[in-house]
Scaffold this motif. Sequence first.
Motif, PDB file in Angstrom:
ATOM      1  N   ASN A 109      -3.554  -6.296 -12.661  1.00 10.29           N
ATOM      2  CA  ASN A 109      -3.222  -5.077 -13.392  1.00 10.29           C
ATOM      3  C   ASN A 109      -3.303  -3.825 -12.531  1.00 10.29           C
ATOM      4  O   ASN A 109      -2.445  -2.942 -12.613  1.00 10.29           O
ATOM      5  N   LYS A 110      -4.328  -3.731 -11.691  1.00  7.60           N
ATOM      6  CA  LYS A 110      -4.574  -2.500 -10.936  1.00  7.60           C
ATOM      7  C   LYS A 110      -3.780  -2.425  -9.637  1.00  7.60           C
ATOM      8  O   LYS A 110      -3.400  -1.327  -9.203  1.00  7.60           O
ATOM      9  N   ASP A 111      -3.540  -3.559  -8.987  1.00  7.85           N
ATOM     10  CA  ASP A 111      -2.942  -3.561  -7.649  1.00  7.85           C
ATOM     11  C   ASP A 111      -1.557  -4.184  -7.587  1.00  7.85           C
ATOM     12  O   ASP A 111      -0.742  -3.789  -6.747  1.00  7.85           O
ATOM     13  N   LEU A 112      -1.283  -5.174  -8.438  1.00  9.30           N
ATOM     14  CA  LEU A 112      -0.021  -5.905  -8.372  1.00  9.30           C
ATOM     15  C   LEU A 112       0.936  -5.508  -9.485  1.00  9.30           C
ATOM     16  O   LEU A 112       2.025  -6.081  -9.592  1.00  9.30           O
TER      17      LEU A 112
ATOM     18  N   PRO B  79       4.207  -2.641  -9.157  1.00 12.30           N
ATOM     19  CA  PRO B  79       3.331  -1.512  -8.823  1.00 12.30           C
ATOM     20  C   PRO B  79       4.105  -0.358  -8.218  1.00 12.30           C
ATOM     21  O   PRO B  79       5.130  -0.544  -7.565  1.00 12.30           O
ATOM     22  N   ASP B  80       3.585   0.838  -8.447  1.00 11.08           N
ATOM     23  CA  ASP B  80       4.130   2.017  -7.794  1.00 11.08           C
ATOM     24  C   ASP B  80       4.126   1.812  -6.281  1.00 11.08           C
ATOM     25  O   ASP B  80       3.143   1.336  -5.714  1.00 11.08           O
ATOM     26  N   GLU B  81       5.212   2.194  -5.625  1.00 16.80           N
ATOM     27  CA  GLU B  81       5.349   1.933  -4.189  1.00 16.80           C
ATOM     28  C   GLU B  81       4.217   2.556  -3.378  1.00 16.80           C
ATOM     29  O   GLU B  81       3.615   1.896  -2.519  1.00 16.80           O
ATOM     30  N   THR B  82       3.921   3.817  -3.636  1.00 11.71           N
ATOM     31  CA  THR B  82       2.875   4.493  -2.857  1.00 11.71           C
ATOM     32  C   THR B  82       1.520   3.845  -3.092  1.00 11.71           C
ATOM     33  O   THR B  82       0.757   3.599  -2.147  1.00 11.71           O
ATOM     34  N   THR B  83       1.214   3.557  -4.345  1.00 10.42           N
ATOM     35  CA  THR B  83      -0.076   2.941  -4.671  1.00 10.42           C
ATOM     36  C   THR B  83      -0.229   1.582  -3.994  1.00 10.42           C
ATOM     37  O   THR B  83      -1.277   1.273  -3.413  1.00 10.42           O
ATOM     38  N   PHE B  84       0.834   0.773  -4.055  1.00 14.99           N
ATOM     39  CA  PHE B  84       0.760  -0.569  -3.479  1.00 14.99           C
ATOM     40  C   PHE B  84       0.671  -0.522  -1.957  1.00 14.99           C
ATOM     41  O   PHE B  84      -0.167  -1.207  -1.356  1.00 14.99           O
TER      42      PHE B  84
END
Length: 276
Positions: A50-53, A67-72
């Motif tokens: 949920n948080k990373d993928l 996931p959001d590109e920047t976050t991932f």
Amino acid sequence: MSFLIEPETLLESIDDYTIIDTRFELMDQTKGQQLYESSHIPGAVYFDLNKDLSSVPKKHGGNHPLPDETTFTDKLRSIGITPETKVVIYDQGNAMFAARLYWLLDHYQHPTVRVLNGGFDRWKALGYPVTSVVKRKPMSSTPFVRNDELIVDIDYVIEHKDDFNITLTDARSLERYLGQTEPLYHKKGHIPGAKCFDWQQVLNSDGTFKSTAELEEVFKDLNKDEEIILSCGSGVSACMNYLALKSLGYKNVKLYPGSFSDWISHPELPVETNQE
């Protein structure tokens, strides 16, 4: 199969790899983190479904949007991943969440990724070392470039799902595909035109992957010269079929990340409960 690494191979050169633990339970969404903190392969870092993928679900887009590109990519850099990094991913035993991360790393064109054959269950069964110690990794400044040819959205599926040279697949169990049961969503059935290829067919009973010959038999009805669109409930288990098809030499394989959970968020779209 080139996407796999055997436990004994990893053990022999464990320091050569960045290891990622992706254990998760859909019905208990804190369980994976708890399992990791209790016991994991030495040196492994944890990625949460949920948080990373995935990103936060919205009205449309499915239950596990990409996931959001920047976050991932920031997460990848935070554990020191560079183009030279050899990555090994593992799950509890069936590799479903490991496959999601494998697909994402393919999406961002990371060159060297392996899935631990049999996962953490097999590692422990072999008596290999585990730890509860969490180690920090040095950061990197690697740029990542997406390959958007691996993705289709709902508009593409609506427009092309009935094309004669495209096959839409559904990786959920036959029972969910037929609408006989549905533990997660408010509608039962499948996207009209989708063919059922249950992701669990790619595994042996011990969680290891079947042989190339056995996988060829599972996917014998799919044409390697045609486009294959993968779907499931929310773009996670479909990645297991991505692993298998890639290993068999299928080149034109795309993921519909929103899958059935996105499809049914549009009430005007029909669902089917018959075998396609």
